[in-house]
Design a protein around this motif. Structure first.
Motif, short mmCIF file in Angstrom:
data_model
loop_
_atom_site.label_atom_id
_atom_site.label_comp_id
_atom_site.label_asym_id
_atom_site.label_seq_id
_atom_site.Cartn_x
_atom_site.Cartn_y
_atom_site.Cartn_z
N ARG A 63 0.88 -1.19 0.00
CA ARG A 63 0.00 0.00 0.00
C ARG A 63 0.90 1.22 0.00
NH1 ARG A 63 -5.05 -1.19 4.04
NH2 ARG A 63 -5.76 -3.07 2.99
N ASN A 64 0.77 2.07 -1.01
CA ASN A 64 1.82 3.09 -1.15
C ASN A 64 1.50 4.42 -0.48
OD1 ASN A 64 0.02 4.17 -3.03
ND2 ASN A 64 1.17 3.45 -4.80
N ALA A 65 2.59 5.07 -0.05
CA ALA A 65 2.60 6.44 0.44
C ALA A 65 3.99 6.95 0.13
CB ALA A 65 2.35 6.49 1.94
N ILE A 66 4.13 8.26 -0.06
CA ILE A 66 5.42 8.74 -0.58
C ILE A 66 5.90 9.98 0.18
CG2 ILE A 66 4.34 10.16 -2.41
CD1 ILE A 66 6.65 9.13 -4.26
N ASP A 67 7.21 10.09 0.32
CA ASP A 67 7.84 11.29 0.86
C ASP A 67 8.68 11.91 -0.24
OD1 ASP A 67 6.74 10.65 3.33
OD2 ASP A 67 8.44 9.38 3.85
N ARG B 266 6.18 15.08 3.61
CA ARG B 266 5.73 13.74 3.94
C ARG B 266 4.25 13.60 3.61
NH1 ARG B 266 7.08 9.45 7.38
NH2 ARG B 266 5.22 8.57 8.38
N GLU B 267 3.88 12.56 2.88
CA GLU B 267 2.46 12.35 2.57
C GLU B 267 1.73 11.97 3.85
OE1 GLU B 267 1.57 9.48 -0.50
OE2 GLU B 267 -0.58 9.90 -0.35
N PRO B 268 0.73 12.77 4.26
CA PRO B 268 -0.02 12.42 5.47
C PRO B 268 -0.96 11.25 5.20
CG PRO B 268 -0.48 14.70 4.75
CD PRO B 268 0.23 14.00 3.63
N ASP B 269 -1.45 10.64 6.28
CA ASP B 269 -2.48 9.61 6.09
C ASP B 269 -3.65 10.26 5.37
OD1 ASP B 269 -0.90 7.89 7.46
OD2 ASP B 269 -1.93 8.16 9.38
N ALA B 270 -4.26 9.49 4.44
CA ALA B 270 -5.36 10.07 3.66
C ALA B 270 -6.55 10.33 4.57
CB ALA B 270 -5.76 9.11 2.54
N SER C 52 7.54 5.03 -0.21
CA SER C 52 8.25 5.41 -1.43
C SER C 52 8.91 6.77 -1.19
CB SER C 52 7.28 5.52 -2.59
OG SER C 52 6.66 4.27 -2.80
N ARG C 53 9.96 7.06 -1.97
CA ARG C 53 10.62 8.36 -1.83
C ARG C 53 10.95 8.92 -3.21
NH1 ARG C 53 15.40 8.37 2.26
NH2 ARG C 53 16.06 6.54 1.10
N MET C 54 10.84 10.22 -3.31
CA MET C 54 11.09 10.88 -4.59
C MET C 54 11.93 12.12 -4.33
SD MET C 54 8.16 11.63 -7.35
CE MET C 54 8.50 12.09 -9.03
N TRP C 55 12.91 12.34 -5.19
CA TRP C 55 13.79 13.51 -5.05
C TRP C 55 13.59 14.44 -6.25
CZ3 TRP C 55 14.95 8.68 -3.41
CH2 TRP C 55 15.56 8.53 -2.16
N PHE C 56 13.26 15.71 -5.97
CA PHE C 56 13.22 16.74 -7.02
C PHE C 56 14.46 17.60 -6.84
CE2 PHE C 56 8.73 15.64 -6.92
CZ PHE C 56 8.47 15.53 -8.28
N LEU C 57 15.43 17.41 -7.73
CA LEU C 57 16.70 18.10 -7.57
C LEU C 57 16.83 19.29 -8.51
CD1 LEU C 57 18.80 14.83 -7.28
CD2 LEU C 57 17.99 16.27 -5.41
N GLU C 58 15.80 19.53 -9.29
CA GLU C 58 15.77 20.70 -10.18
C GLU C 58 17.04 20.85 -11.00
OE1 GLU C 58 13.92 24.26 -8.30
OE2 GLU C 58 13.79 22.96 -6.56
N PRO C 59 17.21 20.23 -12.10
CA PRO C 59 16.15 19.62 -12.89
C PRO C 59 16.03 18.09 -12.72
CG PRO C 59 18.10 19.86 -14.25
CD PRO C 59 18.46 20.42 -12.89
N ASP C 60 17.03 17.46 -12.09
CA ASP C 60 17.01 15.99 -12.07
C ASP C 60 16.00 15.45 -11.07
OD1 ASP C 60 19.08 16.33 -13.85
OD2 ASP C 60 20.65 16.01 -12.36
N ILE C 61 15.56 14.22 -11.33
CA ILE C 61 14.55 13.58 -10.48
C ILE C 61 15.01 12.14 -10.21
CG2 ILE C 61 12.14 12.76 -10.45
CD1 ILE C 61 11.46 15.13 -12.29
N ALA C 62 14.67 11.61 -9.04
CA ALA C 62 14.96 10.20 -8.74
C ALA C 62 13.88 9.67 -7.82
CB ALA C 62 16.32 10.09 -8.07
N TYR C 63 13.72 8.35 -7.79
CA TYR C 63 12.83 7.80 -6.79
C TYR C 63 13.14 6.36 -6.43
CZ TYR C 63 9.87 7.18 -11.05
OH TYR C 63 9.37 6.94 -12.30
N THR C 64 12.62 5.95 -5.25
CA THR C 64 12.71 4.55 -4.81
C THR C 64 11.31 4.11 -4.41
OG1 THR C 64 13.21 5.25 -2.54
CG2 THR C 64 15.09 4.74 -3.95
#
Ligand SMILES: Cc1cc2nc3c(=O)[nH]c(=O)nc-3n(C[C@H](O)[C@H](O)[C@H](O)COP(=O)(O)OP(=O)(O)OC[C@H]3O[C@@H](n4cnc5c(N)ncnc54)[C@H](O)[C@@H]3O)c2cc1C
Length: 432
Positions: free
Chosen positions: A73-77, A86-90, A200-212
């Motif tokens: 069940r996904n949630a992302i930071d 941090r994504e709060p509980d829905a 899950s985690r996502m990085w916005f590095l402007e302009p590069d992006i990454a995630y796990t």
């Protein structure tokens, strides 16, 4: 030639969803899949299914088998220049979660449900190669089966669910509109990475992006989407560049102790692409209609949902056609009207998202409204909840960028600034 109510080309997410929902109305459906294997799946995907797709996943009876198979069940930071958001509980207003589940697991489970649905004939190993037309309408398809055996099937409605390179769209002469994507993309799967509480985690590095993205079976997908300016250097040593890129992520995962599972995959050019979703007697669903930059992880949810909208619009007209004694012309008009409803819904639900994704794909950094909303989301849980409601495609662009949302975010940021502003020196007590 056998005639069905509906012929669907492509038995992946969009095609199986459309076939199952239409067949449940009592319609006869031929589901044609080019791959001969029931267990075939799409490998080029990072498998993050947004929560807006949860209601249709549940309707399909897919949620329970997914959970049994270990779907997360996904949630992302999200890492931004303002810190982690941090994504709060829905809250109760939106679906509680989506799923991270490898396509290797998802696609065969969904195809299994389709194969077991009464009314669906699943033809594996059958590639659609032509359209049958009569009186300006599409009335069926021709296909090539295993060992090149031809098949002709008539249909009241033909559905192109055959992905981004849709053969059905090309055969119907439906052109795609494309727009550039300024980033390229590589992904690899690992076992043995720390699971960060399954978030899950996502990085916005402007302009590069990454995630796990932690997935089923202990697999974590790691993906990078750098700006194309760095493409030549990256490609000179793909494996090394990938590892260095991930190692440099703030609080990034330590790949060194993890086991790499399978090859690194990716693309260097993935323009956003959109096609009109209907023609007389024909509808496109999923990637065949809209395929946008994958960094936002929206394609699977759009595939589930567009198939559901097609069923909602065209299903009743097709079901009514069986008892409609007014003749072919009246039945065709009713179906055309229903397809127009589908096209309008597709546009209403997705054009704002597609516009924003296209716009972001062509730039390196945030626009000012995004900066206001993202910085506020890093500081305030309600602003974060709105941000993730949008990212999970539970609300549209107009609400995300509404004056009320911007005003609230502005207030949060002002309060933050005032809290941090240095206090004026206390006045020195008067001497004597
Ligand atoms: C690198 C990358 C990462 C991605 N990551 C994500 C993510 O994290 N989350 C997300 O939501 N989306 C993601 N996507 C997008 C997602 O993979 C697609 O949007 C989704 O697979 C679309 O589903 P579909 O059913 O429309 O098409 P597809 O999954 O492409 O399926 C099309 C089907 O049609 C069949 N077919 C093709 N031609 C014919 C024919 N002539 N006759 C019969 N059958 C045919 C194919 O074999 C296939 O089974 C990603 C995409 C890429 C490229």
């Amino acid at each position: 030639m056998r005639t069905y109510d509906v012929v669907v080309a492509g038995a992946s997410i969009a095609g199986c969803t459309a076939a199952i929902l239409l067949a449940r109305r009592g319609l006869s459906v031929a589901l044609l899949e080019r791959s001969p294997q029931a267990g075939a799946y799409k490998p080029l995907c990072t498998h993050y299914i947004q929560s807006c797709a949860l209601p249709v996943i549940e309707r399909l009876g897919l949620a329970a088998p997914l959970e049994e198979a270990g779907a997360v069940r996904n949630a992302i930071d999200v890492h931004t220049r303002w810190g982690w958001v941090r994504e709060p509980d829905a809250d109760a207003a939106h679906p509680a979660h989506g799923y991270n589940v490898r396509r290797e697991t998802l696609d065969p489970l969904l195809r299994g449900i389709a194969a077991a649905t009464p009314g669906i004939d699943l033809h594996l190993g059958h590639a659609v190669t032509g359209l049958i037309r009569e009186g300006g309408r599409v009335r069926g398809v021709t296909a090539l089966g295993p060992a090149g055996v031809p098949l002709r099937l008539g249909a009241r409605l033909v559905v192109g669910a055959d992905g981004r390179a849709s053969r059905v769209a090309a055969l119907a002469g439906i052109e795609g509109r494309t727009s550039p994507n300024g980033r390229f993309f590589y992904l690899a799967q690992y076992r043995g990475l720390p699971r960060e509480g399954e978030r899950s985690r996502m990085w916005f590095l402007e302009p590069d992006i990454a995630y796990t993205f932690p997935n089923d079976d202990g697999i974590t997908v790691v993906a990078v989407s750098p700006a194309k300016a760095g493409l030549a250097a990256f490609k000179a040593d793909r494996e090394g560049s990938f590892a260095r890129f991930v190692r440099a992520l703030p609080e990034g995962p330590a790949l060194d102790g993890a086991e790499r599972v399978g090859p690194m995959m990716g693309f260097v050019d993935w323009p956003n692409q959109a096609r009109p979703p209907t023609r007389a007697g024909l509808a496109l669903v999923g990637d065949a209609a809209l395929s946008v930059d994958p960094v936002w992880g929206t394609g699977c949810a759009f595939a589930f949902r567009s198939a559901e909208w097609l069923d909602a619009a065209a299903g009743p007209a097709l079901a009514a056609a069986a008892g409609d004694a007014r003749g072919e012309g009246a039945r065709d008009s009713a179906l055309s009207a229903a397809l127009s409803v589908y096209a309008r819904r597709h546009r209403a639900e997705l054009s704002g998202h597609a516009f924003h994704i296209r716009d972001f794909a062509a730039r390196r950094s945030w626009r000012w409204p995004e900066r206001i909303l993202l910085s506020a989301a890093a500081r305030d849980e309600d602003c974060a909840r709105d941000l993730f409601a949008y990212a999970a495609r539970n609300i549209g662009l107009a609400r995300f960028l509404s004056p009320a949302a911007l005003l609230r975010a502005g207030r949060v940021n002002l309060a933050h600034r005032l809290r941090r502003a240095p206090r004026p020196e206390a006045e020195a007590p008067a001497l004597g």
